[in-house]
Enzyme design. Structure first.
Site, short mmCIF file in Angstrom:
data_model
loop_
_atom_site.label_atom_id
_atom_site.label_comp_id
_atom_site.label_asym_id
_atom_site.label_seq_id
_atom_site.Cartn_x
_atom_site.Cartn_y
_atom_site.Cartn_z
N CYS A 114 28.42 -9.19 -9.89
CA CYS A 114 27.82 -8.44 -11.00
C CYS A 114 28.86 -7.70 -11.85
CB CYS A 114 26.79 -7.46 -10.47
SG CYS A 114 25.70 -8.21 -9.26
N HIS A 239 25.32 -2.47 -15.22
CA HIS A 239 24.69 -3.63 -14.59
C HIS A 239 23.24 -3.29 -14.26
CE1 HIS A 239 23.66 -6.80 -11.97
NE2 HIS A 239 23.81 -6.11 -10.85
N ASN A 269 17.63 -8.66 -11.99
CA ASN A 269 19.08 -8.58 -11.80
C ASN A 269 19.67 -9.98 -12.03
OD1 ASN A 269 21.67 -8.56 -10.73
ND2 ASN A 269 21.12 -7.29 -8.97
O1 UT7 Z 1 23.45 -6.68 -8.05
C1 UT7 Z 1 24.15 -6.23 -6.93
C2 UT7 Z 1 23.88 -4.83 -6.68
N1 UT7 Z 1 22.61 -4.71 -6.00
C3 UT7 Z 1 22.00 -3.54 -5.98
O2 UT7 Z 1 22.49 -2.62 -6.58
C4 UT7 Z 1 20.75 -3.36 -5.15
C5 UT7 Z 1 20.77 -2.02 -4.47
N2 UT7 Z 1 19.63 -1.77 -3.60
C6 UT7 Z 1 18.38 -1.57 -4.10
O3 UT7 Z 1 18.16 -1.62 -5.29
C7 UT7 Z 1 17.28 -1.19 -3.12
O4 UT7 Z 1 17.84 -0.89 -1.87
C8 UT7 Z 1 16.21 -2.31 -2.94
C9 UT7 Z 1 15.39 -2.43 -4.21
C10 UT7 Z 1 16.88 -3.62 -2.62
C11 UT7 Z 1 15.26 -1.94 -1.80
O5 UT7 Z 1 14.66 -0.67 -2.06
P1 UT7 Z 1 14.61 0.43 -0.91
O6 UT7 Z 1 13.92 1.59 -1.47
O7 UT7 Z 1 16.01 0.63 -0.42
O8 UT7 Z 1 13.68 -0.27 0.16
P2 UT7 Z 1 13.99 -0.60 1.69
O9 UT7 Z 1 14.88 -1.77 1.81
O10 UT7 Z 1 14.40 0.67 2.40
O11 UT7 Z 1 12.55 -0.99 2.23
C12 UT7 Z 1 11.50 -0.02 2.27
C13 UT7 Z 1 10.23 -0.69 2.74
C14 UT7 Z 1 10.41 -1.52 4.02
O12 UT7 Z 1 9.21 -1.38 4.78
P3 UT7 Z 1 9.14 -0.36 6.02
O13 UT7 Z 1 10.21 -0.81 6.97
O14 UT7 Z 1 9.40 0.99 5.45
O15 UT7 Z 1 7.74 -0.56 6.52
C15 UT7 Z 1 10.51 -2.93 3.53
O16 UT7 Z 1 10.08 -3.87 4.49
O17 UT7 Z 1 9.79 -1.62 1.75
C16 UT7 Z 1 9.57 -2.91 2.36
N3 UT7 Z 1 9.86 -3.93 1.36
C17 UT7 Z 1 8.94 -4.44 0.53
N4 UT7 Z 1 7.63 -4.20 0.39
C18 UT7 Z 1 6.96 -4.88 -0.56
C19 UT7 Z 1 11.07 -4.51 1.10
N5 UT7 Z 1 10.92 -5.40 0.11
C20 UT7 Z 1 9.62 -5.37 -0.26
C21 UT7 Z 1 8.89 -6.06 -1.24
N6 UT7 Z 1 7.57 -5.77 -1.37
N7 UT7 Z 1 9.44 -6.96 -2.09
#
Ligand code: UT7
Length: 315
Positions: A114, A239, A269
């Site tokens: 990115c 980005h 993204n």
């Molecule tokens: O381009 C390269 C750079 N990339 C980035 O900058 C990405 C950086 N990271 C992020 O933007 C975020 O960490 C994400 C958007 C990828 C994830 O968001 P988060 O708030 O960190 O969520 P998480 O991974 O902590 O997941 C929270 C909950 C989990 O459920 P439990 O364990 O709390 O029950 C996941 O299983 O959300 C669940 N979850 C979803 N639920 C519905 C994860 N993905 C999904 C989904 N739909 N698509």
């Protein structure tokens, strides 16, 4: 060594729109989760007739047309991508071929995920200075849809396809500044050739923390080098990974949120393509005009980061 400025831009995105509701039909997710956690509402995926190559060529052709230059004026061609259609020939070589650029010019791909487009700008600057040329074509293009594991809801909802491009020119502009860096790690990874089907894997929370800490570092370094702060530039283009990353940086830096462009709601993204797509939209909408200074920041797999303070000079 001379500095560099942007004279024209272009972009290409697939026509197929994939909404959050579309994804909810094939993986356990929903519009509410995706839009509140990321700001993404829809993204574009290539159809059978489209590919990373077709998008890169279209974006590059538009940028070249907008520059009012001939293909023979271009002295270097750089393409930033992690999803090129071939390991070799490079995407840049395919762009060179399709646009009829000259043969004896340096033409190569940059893999900095990115951050790739901004790495590409600095590579262009080095090559132009080294080769005695004046203009370079820098493209960021991705077809990430082919790298998605559609059973992994934590990654497949985030990414999209697209391409953006810019024609850059050597300049004496003393306000140009850039910063580049990397910290090798597997927080975001895609297996290479020979590993079967390649998919994007990401430790989302680790990358989120990295992103929100490295953007202010880049901005401060750019300010030190250029003398220009967020207040002094027309727009800041980060980005487009996640709306919450940008909002967190704005809060932390007590910056004007209106300065920070966002379009991840429409494209998701698009890795190396996200910064040049945003830039081309700003130019097209008249939000960035000839002579304006821009601050741009990329961050992503590698881990890599990159920033630039650069003038949009126009033609
Ligand atoms: O381009 C390269 C750079 N990339 C980035 O900058 C990405 C950086 N990271 C992020 O933007 C975020 O960490 C994400 C958007 C990828 C994830 O968001 P988060 O708030 O960190 O969520 P998480 O991974 O902590 O997941 C929270 C909950 C989990 O459920 P439990 O364990 O709390 O029950 C996941 O299983 O959300 C669940 N979850 C979803 N639920 C519905 C994860 N993905 C999904 C989904 N739909 N698509």
């Amino acid at each position: 060594m001379k500095n560099i400025e942007i004279i024209s831009t272009g972009r290409a995105v697939p026509s197929k729109v994939v909404t959050n509701d579309d994804l909810a039909k094939i993986v356990d997710t929903n519009d509410e989760w995706i839009s509140t956690r990321t700001g993404i509402r829809e993204r574009r995926f290539c159809s059978e007739e489209e590919s990373a190559t077709t998008l890169a060529v279209e974006a590059a052709r538009k940028a070249l047309e907008a520059s009012q230059l001939a293909p023979s004026d271009i002295g270097a061609c750089i393409c930033a991508t992690i999803s090129g259609d071939y390991a070799t020939p490079s995407m840049a070589c395919l762009v060179q071929r399709e646009l009829g650029l000259r043969e004896p010019i340096p033409t190569l791909d940059v893999n900095a995920a990115c951050s790739g487009f901004l790495y590409g700008i600095e590579v262009a600057r080095g090559l132009l200075n080294g080769c005695g040329e004046k203009y370079a074509l820098v493209v960021g293009c991705e077809q990430l849809s082919k790298l998605l594991d559609m059973t992994d809801r934590s990654t497949c909802v985030l990414f999209g396809d697209g391409a953006g491009a810019a024609v850059v020119r050597l300049s004496e502009d003393a306000t140009y500044a850039s910063t580049l860096g990397a910290r090798g790690g597997f927080e975001i990874n895609v297996e290479g050739a020979g590993h079967g089907t390649s998919h994007i894997h990401m430790q989302g929370q680790e990358v989120f923390k990295f992103a929100t800490s490295i953007i202010p570092v880049c901005i401060r370094q750019l300010q030190e080098k250029s003398g220009l702060s967020v207040e002094d530039v027309s727009r800041v283009v980060c980005h487009q990974a996640n709306e919450r990353i940008i909002d967190s940086v704005v809060r932390r830096m007590k910056a004007d949120p209106g300065k920070f462009y966002k379009n991840m709601d429409r494209f998701g993204n698009t890795s190396a393509a996200s910064v040049p797509i945003a830039l081309d939209e700003l130019v097209e909408n008249g939000d960035v005009k000839a002579g304006d200074m821009l601050m741009m920041v990329g961050f992503g797999a590698g881990l890599t980061w990159a920033g630039a303070v650069i003038r949009y000079a126009g033609v």
